[in-house]
Write a protein that holds these residues in place. Structure first.
Motif, PDB file in Angstrom:
ATOM      1  N   LEU A  64      -2.871  -4.436   6.427  1.00 47.51           N
ATOM      2  CA  LEU A  64      -3.049  -5.889   6.398  1.00 47.51           C
ATOM      3  C   LEU A  64      -4.478  -6.291   6.722  1.00 47.51           C
ATOM      4  O   LEU A  64      -5.046  -7.196   6.100  1.00 47.51           O
ATOM      5  CB  LEU A  64      -2.080  -6.547   7.381  1.00 47.51           C
ATOM      6  N   MET A  65      -5.082  -5.595   7.656  1.00 48.94           N
ATOM      7  CA  MET A  65      -6.429  -5.967   8.068  1.00 48.94           C
ATOM      8  C   MET A  65      -7.519  -5.518   7.105  1.00 48.94           C
ATOM      9  O   MET A  65      -8.690  -5.821   7.303  1.00 48.94           O
ATOM     10  CB  MET A  65      -6.705  -5.451   9.468  1.00 48.94           C
ATOM     11  N   LYS A  66      -7.126  -4.835   6.047  1.00 46.79           N
ATOM     12  CA  LYS A  66      -8.054  -4.621   4.947  1.00 46.79           C
ATOM     13  C   LYS A  66      -8.354  -5.949   4.263  1.00 46.79           C
ATOM     14  O   LYS A  66      -9.340  -6.081   3.535  1.00 46.79           O
ATOM     15  CB  LYS A  66      -7.486  -3.625   3.932  1.00 46.79           C
ATOM     16  N   ILE A 108      -2.653  -5.979  -1.216  1.00 43.69           N
ATOM     17  CA  ILE A 108      -3.236  -4.788  -0.580  1.00 43.69           C
ATOM     18  C   ILE A 108      -2.549  -3.568  -1.174  1.00 43.69           C
ATOM     19  O   ILE A 108      -1.347  -3.360  -0.990  1.00 43.69           O
ATOM     20  CB  ILE A 108      -3.031  -4.820   0.941  1.00 43.69           C
ATOM     21  N   SER A 109      -3.295  -2.770  -1.902  1.00 40.77           N
ATOM     22  CA  SER A 109      -2.734  -1.597  -2.573  1.00 40.77           C
ATOM     23  C   SER A 109      -3.195  -0.320  -1.891  1.00 40.77           C
ATOM     24  O   SER A 109      -4.085  -0.331  -1.033  1.00 40.77           O
ATOM     25  CB  SER A 109      -3.134  -1.581  -4.051  1.00 40.77           C
ATOM     26  N   GLY A 110      -2.594   0.788  -2.292  1.00 40.58           N
ATOM     27  CA  GLY A 110      -2.944   2.087  -1.721  1.00 40.58           C
ATOM     28  C   GLY A 110      -2.476   3.188  -2.644  1.00 40.58           C
ATOM     29  O   GLY A 110      -3.193   3.638  -3.529  1.00 40.58           O
ATOM     30  N   TYR A 111      -1.215   3.596  -2.485  1.00 39.35           N
ATOM     31  CA  TYR A 111      -0.628   4.634  -3.329  1.00 39.35           C
ATOM     32  C   TYR A 111      -0.566   4.162  -4.782  1.00 39.35           C
ATOM     33  O   TYR A 111      -0.098   3.067  -5.080  1.00 39.35           O
ATOM     34  CB  TYR A 111       0.770   4.962  -2.807  1.00 39.35           C
ATOM     35  N   ALA A 145       0.792  -1.229   0.000  1.00 35.85           N
ATOM     36  CA  ALA A 145       0.000   0.000   0.000  1.00 35.85           C
ATOM     37  C   ALA A 145       0.822   1.276   0.000  1.00 35.85           C
ATOM     38  O   ALA A 145       0.332   2.333  -0.388  1.00 35.85           O
ATOM     39  CB  ALA A 145      -0.942   0.002   1.211  1.00 35.85           C
ATOM     40  N   GLY A 146       2.084   1.187   0.433  1.00 40.68           N
ATOM     41  CA  GLY A 146       2.859   2.404   0.639  1.00 40.68           C
ATOM     42  C   GLY A 146       3.481   2.990  -0.611  1.00 40.68           C
ATOM     43  O   GLY A 146       3.595   2.332  -1.648  1.00 40.68           O
ATOM     44  N   ARG A 147       3.900   4.224  -0.478  1.00 38.53           N
ATOM     45  CA  ARG A 147       4.555   4.920  -1.584  1.00 38.53           C
ATOM     46  C   ARG A 147       6.037   4.584  -1.677  1.00 38.53           C
ATOM     47  O   ARG A 147       6.560   4.348  -2.760  1.00 38.53           O
ATOM     48  CB  ARG A 147       4.400   6.439  -1.414  1.00 38.53           C
ATOM     49  N   TYR A 157      -7.523  -8.136  -5.046  1.00 37.96           N
ATOM     50  CA  TYR A 157      -7.055  -6.849  -4.530  1.00 37.96           C
ATOM     51  C   TYR A 157      -8.011  -6.294  -3.485  1.00 37.96           C
ATOM     52  O   TYR A 157      -9.230  -6.452  -3.593  1.00 37.96           O
ATOM     53  CB  TYR A 157      -6.943  -5.818  -5.663  1.00 37.96           C
ATOM     54  N   VAL A 158      -7.432  -5.645  -2.475  1.00 37.84           N
ATOM     55  CA  VAL A 158      -8.174  -4.766  -1.578  1.00 37.84           C
ATOM     56  C   VAL A 158      -7.379  -3.470  -1.485  1.00 37.84           C
ATOM     57  O   VAL A 158      -6.178  -3.448  -1.796  1.00 37.84           O
ATOM     58  CB  VAL A 158      -8.397  -5.375  -0.176  1.00 37.84           C
ATOM     59  N   ILE A 159      -8.027  -2.405  -1.065  1.00 36.60           N
ATOM     60  CA  ILE A 159      -7.407  -1.080  -1.075  1.00 36.60           C
ATOM     61  C   ILE A 159      -7.423  -0.468   0.323  1.00 36.60           C
ATOM     62  O   ILE A 159      -8.438  -0.511   1.017  1.00 36.60           O
ATOM     63  CB  ILE A 159      -8.144  -0.137  -2.044  1.00 36.60           C
ATOM     64  N   ASN A 160      -6.290   0.087   0.714  1.00 33.54           N
ATOM     65  CA  ASN A 160      -6.231   0.926   1.900  1.00 33.54           C
ATOM     66  C   ASN A 160      -6.177   2.380   1.430  1.00 33.54           C
ATOM     67  O   ASN A 160      -5.109   2.904   1.110  1.00 33.54           O
ATOM     68  CB  ASN A 160      -5.014   0.600   2.760  1.00 33.54           C
TER      69      ASN A 160
END
Length: 244
Positions: free
Chosen positions: A82-84, A52-55, A8-10, A67-70
């Protein structure tokens, strides 16, 4: 066996390299960090993979991957990301940080061991940090143990260790049995219910310490082969040479 990759991080310490793509998509000799992990999991017969993705989440688009997104990746830590994937927490499970690459023997060794909570660790971590002056060990995750019996999970080195304790680095790769997956999720949900904000900034290593205090037993798997965490441009250069 299933696998979760936290991506998820940049990766802000990589500077302009991650201006337009998330750190897990940074390439090491032609293949991204994330792509390497997925390929390795598939090679070991692990095809049920969740990322788990984000940025820059739209950039992460591998086929046959869940996929799940934070969306709150800027303001939360590893555990929250992680808990996403909490709905994925069942059965035998591999959890991997999305900024590490490792030799297939390391994963194979984990898969071939029977344990409830099994953590991959490196006892030769001091040697690696001597080569990484721009990435001091203060950012690393550590485990103190005495002949395999874990005494503490922590992030900052200090002098409050037993005379016979050995300090190893947790490399960001672990295997959970079905029972461990259940315990992990149950502990998180209990903490979240008690104080939702308390879990937002919690690193996984700190959560493992909470589990240890709850009398959960852990096992460690000593890493004997190549692995590399990629946080800085210097780390990236080391990884390209190591896995060239």
């Amino acid at each position: 066996m299933k696998a979760i990759i936290i991506a998820a991080g940049r990766g802000s310490r990589l500077g302009s390299i991650t201006d337009n793509l998330p750190k897990p998509l940074v390439e090491v000799n032609g293949e991204s960090i994330l792509g390497r992990q997925i390929t390795l999991f598939n090679k070991m017969g692990i095809n049920d993979i969740l990322v788990i993705s984000g940025y820059k989440r739209d950039k992460i688009n591998f086929e046959n991957i869940k996929y799940v997104i934070n969306k709150d990746y800027k303001d939360t830590e590893q555990l929250f990301s992680l808990m996403k994937a909490r709905s994925f927490f069942s059965g035998d499970l591999i959890v991997s940080f999305g900024d590490i690459i490792y030799d297939e023997k390391i994963l194979l060794n984990l898969l071939n061991q029977n344990a409830n909570f099994l953590l991959a660790v490196d006892s030769n971590w001091k040697q690696s940090y001597e080569k990484r002056p721009d990435n001091p060990a203060i950012f690393a995750d550590f485990i103190s143990h005495n002949k395999g019996v874990i005494n503490r999970f922590f992030t900052q080195l200090d002098e409050k260790l037993g005379d016979y304790d050995e300090v190893v680095e947790f490399i960001g790769l672990m295997k959970l049995s079905p029972n461990a997956s259940e315990i992990f999720l149950k502990q998180y949900l209990a903490m979240e219910k008690l104080d939702p904000r308390s879990v937002e900034k919690l690193k996984i290593i700190s959560f493992l310490e909470e589990l240890r205090k709850s009398k959960v037993d852990f096992s460690i798997s000593e890493v004997k082969d190549k692995w590399c965490e990629i946080d800085t441009a210097q780390d990236l250069e080391i990884a390209r040479k190591m896995f060239g």
